[in-house]
Scaffold this motif. Structure first.
Motif, PDB file in Angstrom:
ATOM      1  N   VAL A 105       0.902  -1.277  -0.016  1.00 40.91           N
ATOM      2  CA  VAL A 105      -0.066   0.103  -0.095  1.00 40.91           C
ATOM      3  C   VAL A 105       0.878   1.423  -0.033  1.00 40.91           C
ATOM      4  CG1 VAL A 105      -1.551   1.310   1.402  1.00 40.91           C
ATOM      5  CG2 VAL A 105      -2.135  -1.070   1.070  1.00 40.91           C
ATOM      6  N   ILE A 106       2.007   1.273   0.876  1.00 39.36           N
ATOM      7  CA  ILE A 106       3.013   2.249   0.863  1.00 39.36           C
ATOM      8  C   ILE A 106       3.553   2.334  -0.383  1.00 39.36           C
ATOM      9  CG2 ILE A 106       4.926   3.062   2.066  1.00 39.36           C
ATOM     10  CD1 ILE A 106       3.919   1.888   4.707  1.00 39.36           C
ATOM     11  N   ASP A 107       3.860   1.420  -0.972  1.00 42.91           N
ATOM     12  CA  ASP A 107       4.880   1.542  -2.177  1.00 42.91           C
ATOM     13  C   ASP A 107       3.827   2.036  -3.312  1.00 42.91           C
ATOM     14  OD1 ASP A 107       7.064   0.596  -0.974  1.00 42.91           O
ATOM     15  OD2 ASP A 107       6.539  -1.493  -1.682  1.00 42.91           O
ATOM     16  N   ALA A 108       2.668   1.649  -3.411  1.00 37.89           N
ATOM     17  CA  ALA A 108       1.716   1.814  -4.463  1.00 37.89           C
ATOM     18  C   ALA A 108       1.377   3.514  -4.370  1.00 37.89           C
ATOM     19  CB  ALA A 108       0.615   1.353  -4.364  1.00 37.89           C
ATOM     20  N   LEU A 109       1.210   3.926  -3.108  1.00 34.54           N
ATOM     21  CA  LEU A 109       0.899   5.571  -2.927  1.00 34.54           C
ATOM     22  C   LEU A 109       2.141   6.195  -3.223  1.00 34.54           C
ATOM     23  CD1 LEU A 109      -0.983   7.709  -1.963  1.00 34.54           C
ATOM     24  CD2 LEU A 109       0.057   7.342   0.425  1.00 34.54           C
ATOM     25  N   LEU A 110       3.334   5.915  -2.816  1.00 34.99           N
ATOM     26  CA  LEU A 110       4.599   6.979  -2.996  1.00 34.99           C
ATOM     27  C   LEU A 110       4.903   6.809  -4.599  1.00 34.99           C
ATOM     28  CD1 LEU A 110       6.682   6.012   0.127  1.00 34.99           C
ATOM     29  CD2 LEU A 110       5.240   7.662  -0.127  1.00 34.99           C
ATOM     30  N   ALA A 111       4.632   5.642  -5.049  1.00 43.55           N
ATOM     31  CA  ALA A 111       5.344   5.384  -6.624  1.00 43.55           C
ATOM     32  C   ALA A 111       4.280   6.390  -7.317  1.00 43.55           C
ATOM     33  CB  ALA A 111       5.018   4.262  -6.881  1.00 43.55           C
TER      34      ALA A 111
END
Length: 1022
Positions: A105-111
């Motif tokens: 979830v963090i990776d998707a948002l930051l990407a």
């Protein structure tokens, strides 16, 4: 000459000059550049300063508080902890901590939103440049120029309009937030606050956790895969466009398509930034996101609108009373406190509270089904509107509300008729404001005697008011059980006003939870039959009745079992506070009386026995109620386990219910209870009402309610019923007396000493607390002061047992000094072998009665049968034989015994022509008219015979004779034996008979008597 010979300048000096000039030029250009730069910088600084001059510099505490502040979603639950629905709010939000966020979830948002989040200090220059380049070149991949910190600052502190002012403020706030908050705090706050479009129930979801639940029905974020994480991460950019659901909770195909396109961009950025592998990327692209979308569901405010709003209202009240223990429900429900309630409600809706109710899902559903079924009600009326219904079912052992019927249709009328409406209670108030408190105080018992006779009340509009029972009749002396059974108004009014007193009645009613009584009700003489200022609510009245099957213990009704905060901590839990208001013995006696209301064929609730299919299987008791013109109808009923109160009517009380509507409260009560028996038999386990010790059955006088005397037994005036042992009477009945009396206009009086004994009656009579002769004088005086349209005939006020009343006043008739005239219109009719003699009153006002005299075969006249008192039915019945002739007349007798002349003689059988009457010479047909004021004998008698009849005609008497009718006599054998065959007011008569032969004559009659006979006309044979 020498000067001319000086040498020229060298090359080196030329370059030196050029250098100096160049240096000076550049120097001044630098100076100028610095000057321009300083000037431009000052302008920019001034411009920026102007943009942010009104923006407050927020301290650390404010930033931390605002960032951590969230509007949390709350919920309401049934009594089995199943969900009723989400509390009403524009935001559906569930909070998640940073530690609980999955890495994908963090990776998707930051990407897609802020690739350098962990490196920058609130503003990302590289990211901003990249976003500008993508925008200018219209690249397929578009990443936002604002960091997550900037987006969070914008949502928490600033408006969402796109202006220079907002952008500058956003940058300064982001820098300040990065100074005071950690990166994990900022990231968690972002994922808790940002909107993600609508969820499957139609509510707008805020925060990643609410989004996962509302869009994929996933409550554990760790169960989200990469495809779902990327889908959710793409939504905050344009939540209104990417939403998968409409505001009604239906699929939004256009939004789903756009959201999937956005998801693919997020996945591409995750791959480009090295956050996922090529294999993970391919798998995520292939994942069918549509299949994992949550199924659409209705909002709770669509499915259970009444219940959700009621839960809001009651929970808000509870939270206010938690905050200020001095507050009461009555105070909170005053109009001036509405803003305070609304503020508490808003706090409830934003705070993530969970409200647990006492409502049973199954009961609530079938009650709503019954209330929503149009077949159960009168069709909609353009004039009256929708026929409404309200009901409350209680577990009276605790006060818990198990079910409610708040109205027919929320979208037709949002008012909760069960809890918020107040209406006049009608006769349901009699139980709790008259009989029950009077039983508790020992003032009455079921066999106590109450006089259902008129009462004159003060009325500040017309002067006086004489209340009536529903049937406009008075039953006289009745037991309390019978009075309640038939729902008589007068006994209840007498208990309320005279025996109990209004202030004591209302004090008792308030102990039973009725909070709607107003100060002006303290003088409401008719309050016990429903004449209140604003009335009562269905909930409170049902709750008051619930104390009866609960053996006299009152539990305040409640719908909120407990409330927890967003962390699950219990901030309120209902605590039972049972209060004994009356004894178990009083509860039993009241229950037993209310059982009679249903079981007795004369009871007002008897219809329940045929409407309630399980009558006889489930013990029940109850009370009906209605208001004037049937604007409201009630039924308050209970079993040993539950109490159910039902009201029916229209929104406007002036609209009357239909014929079927008058039975509506009982009918709906029966339907609900039948469904309860069939659906929830475990709630109805008690097979009988409690019968405590301290109760006995006793026989008392039905005239006074005291112990029987010998005279009571002789009169057979006995009644047996239950008593609280403490209140069994000890005194002996002294209300009966044997005496002679005379009746006038239906009322018994002490007779004039000169009145003949045959005009008097002697029997056992009852000495009322207020004798009817005195009461009738009081009513006459009151009616004289009423408008003519409000007056009733005095006979309307006579109770059914008036004939048994012991008089206290002398006969009001006064001798006028003259003998009365005889009665008129004397008639004799053969009725199947019996002779019926009738007549009308004498014209004299002092007549006390009439005597009938009989002559057999022209013999002397003797008095026949009992004298007939004045005012009675003027009819006497005799038996006679065709072998004899009979003649009758009637006389009038006045108050001092003077008797009138004989009335018109009437004959039967083989009587001679007009027998001689006392004081009258009589006569044969054709003789002269007798002396006096009687009319002349008719003249010109003629007969016209045909095969089937004889038509007689004659000359009418003169107008001065004032003839009222003519009598026709017939002798078949023309042998002088005549009998009367008819009378008429016309001057003709048709006698029907085949081949009639014989002789006819006629007489005329006026108020003074009958004439001599006319000439005889003879009709011959064929």
């Amino acid at each position: 000459m020498q000067e001319e010979r000086q040498p020229a300048p060298t090359e080196r000096s030329k370059w030196r000059t050029f250098g100096i000039v160049t240096f000076i030029t550049v120097k001044w250009m630098v100076y100028f550049g610095i000057f321009i730069g300083l000037l431009a910088g000052g302008a920019v600084t001034g411009y920026v300063a102007a943009l942010v001059k009104n923006e407050e510099v927020r301290p650390r505490t404010v930033i931390e508080e605002r960032v951590g502040e969230n509007s949390l979603t709350g919920y309401v639950y049934f009594n089995d902890d199943s969900l009723v629905g989400q509390l009403r709010t524009d935001e559906d939000r569930l909070i998640v901590e940073y530690e609980d966020l999955p890495q994908q979830v963090i990776d998707a948002l930051l990407a897609v939103e802020d690739n350098n989040f962990f490196e920058h200090y609130g503003v990302d220059i590289n990211g901003l440049g990249r976003a500008v380049k993508q925008k200018l070149l219209n690249e397929e991949t578009q990443t936002g120029g604002s960091t997550l910190t900037q987006q969070l600052a914008r949502r928490v502190f600033l408006s969402l309009d796109k202006t220079d002012s907002r952008k500058i403020k956003e940058i300064f706030l982001s820098l300040r937030m990065e100074r005071y908050l950690t990166k994990p705090e900022i990231l968690a706050a972002y994922l808790n606050k940002m909107p993600f479009g609508n969820g499957s129930s139609g509510y707008q979801v805020f925060g990643i956790k609410a989004a996962a639940k509302g869009i994929f029905n996933i409550t554990d974020l760790n169960k989200l895969n990469i495809a779902q994480s990327a889908y959710l991460a793409g939504l905050p950019q344009r939540p209104s466009a990417y939403t998968a659901y409409t505001g009604k909770g239906q699929y939004n195909e256009e939004g789903i398509e756009l959201a999937i396109d956005r998801q693919q961009i997020v996945l591409r950025r995750m791959l480009e930034t090295g956050r996922i592998t090529q294999q993970q990327y391919d798998e995520a692209l292939a994942f069918d996101i549509r299949k994992t979308l949550a199924a659409p569901s209705e909002k709770a405010y669509t499915t259970y609108p009444y219940l959700m709003l009621e839960a809001e209202r009651q929970a808000a009240e509870i939270m206010l009373m938690q905050k200020d223990p001095d507050l009461t429900k009555e105070e909170l429900r005053k109009k001036e406190n509405a803003p305070m309630i609304e503020e508490a409600r808003e706090h409830l809706l934003r705070g993530g509270y969970k409200v647990y109710t006492t409502i049973d899902k199954d009961i609530y559903k079938f009650m709503r089904e019954i209330g929503s079924n149009e077949e159960n009600f009168t069709p909609y009326s353009e004039e009256k509107g929708l026929e409404q219904i309200a009901a409350v079912m209680l577990d009276h052992k605790t006060g818990a509300i198990l079910g409610m019927l708040e109205g027919r249709d929320f979208y037709e009328e949002q008012l909760n008729y069960a809890t918020q409406m107040t209406r006049q209670p009608g006769s349901t108030m009699k139980t709790i404001a008259a009989y029950l408190p009077a039983i508790e105080q020992g003032i009455i018992q079921p066999a106590s005697i109450i006089d259902d006779s008129p009462i004159v009340m003060k009325d500040y509009q017309k002067g006086f008011h004489i209340p009536m029972n529903v049937d406009k009749k008075f039953s006289g002396l009745v037991t309390a059980r019978e009075a309640l059974n038939k729902s008589m108004n007068i006994p209840a009014l007498k208990i309320f006003n005279d025996k109990l007193k209004i202030e004591n009645a209302w004090a008792f009613v308030k102990k039973l939870g009725i909070t709607t009584l107003q100060p002006e009700d303290d003088g409401a003489q008719t309050g016990v039959i429903g004449g209140l200022s604003i009335g009562v609510s269905v909930e409170e009245l049902t709750n008051a009745y619930g104390s009866i099957p609960n053996n006299g213990i009152y539990n305040d009704s409640y719908m909120i079992e407990k409330i927890t905060d967003a962390e699950g901590k219990i901030i309120y839990e209902h605590k039972l506070q049972p209060e004994r208001v009356f004894s178990e013995q009083s509860a039993f006696l009241m229950t037993d009386m209310l059982k009679t209301v249903i079981s007795s064929p004369s009871g007002s609730g008897y219809g329940i026995t045929s409407q309630f299919k399980h009558y006889g299987d489930i013990p029940i008791a109850g009370k009906t109620g209605s208001t004037q013109s049937y604007g409201d109808v009630w039924f308050m009923g209970f079993s040993p386990d539950v109490t159910l109160g039902v009201w029916a009517g229209y929104e406007e009380q002036v609209n009357s219910l239909s014929t079927e509507g008058k039975k509506r409260a009982r009918a709906i009560w029966a339907k609900i209870m039948d469904r309860l028996v069939e659906t929830k038999p475990e709630l109805l386990v008690t097979d009988r009402f409690n019968k405590p010790d301290g109760l006995v059955k006793a026989t008392v006088s039905s005239a006074s309610g005291l112990l029987p005397s010998q005279l009571t037994k002789e009169a057979g005036m006995l009644v047996t019923d239950w008593f609280n042992r403490k209140y069994v009477p000890k005194a002996v009945d002294d209300s009966l007396v044997k005496m002679a009396y005379i009746t006038y206009e239906g009322v018994n009086y002490v007779p004039n000493p000169a009145t003949p004994l045959d005009m008097l009656k002697e029997q056992i009579v009852v000495k009322r607390k207020k004798p009817l002769d005195a009461l009738m004088d009081e009513i006459k005086a009151a009616q004289a002061k009423l408008p003519a349209k409000s007056r009733r005939p005095m006979s309307a006020y006579l109770p059914k047992d008036a004939a048994n009343d012991a008089p206290s006043k002398p006969d009001p008739r006064v001798d006028d000094g003259a003998a009365p005239p005889p009665p008129s219109n004397v008639r004799l009719k053969d009725a199947n072998g019996a002779l019926i003699l009738t007549f009308t009153d004498s014209a004299a006002k002092d007549v006390v009665g009439y005597r009938v005299y009989k002559s057999v075969d022209a013999g002397a006249y003797t008095k026949e049968g009992e004298s007939i008192p004045a005012g009675n039915e003027y009819k006497a019945k005799f038996y006679a034989s065709n072998a004899h002739s009979y003649s009758y007349y009637v006389t009038a007798v006045d108050v001092v015994g003077k008797e009138s002349q004989p009335s018109l003689m009437v004959q039967y059988g083989n009587a001679p022509v007009i027998p001689e009457l006392p004081g009258d010479g009589g006569g044969d047909p054709g003789t002269e008219q007798p002396a006096g004021n009687v009319p002349a004998a008719p003249e010109g008698l003629q007969a016209d015979k045909n095969e089937v009849s004889v038509k007689l005609s004659w000359t009418p008497n003169s107008v001065s004779d004032q003839v009222t009718q003519y009598h026709i006599y017939y002798s078949p054998d023309n042998n002088g034996q005549y009998s009367i065959i008819g009378s008429t007011s016309e001057s003709q008569f048709e006698y029907i008979g085949v081949f009639v032969t014989g002789a006819f004559y006629i007489t005329s009659e006026n108020a003074s008597g009958q004439s001599a006979a006319s000439q005889v006309v003879i009709v011959g044979g064929q």
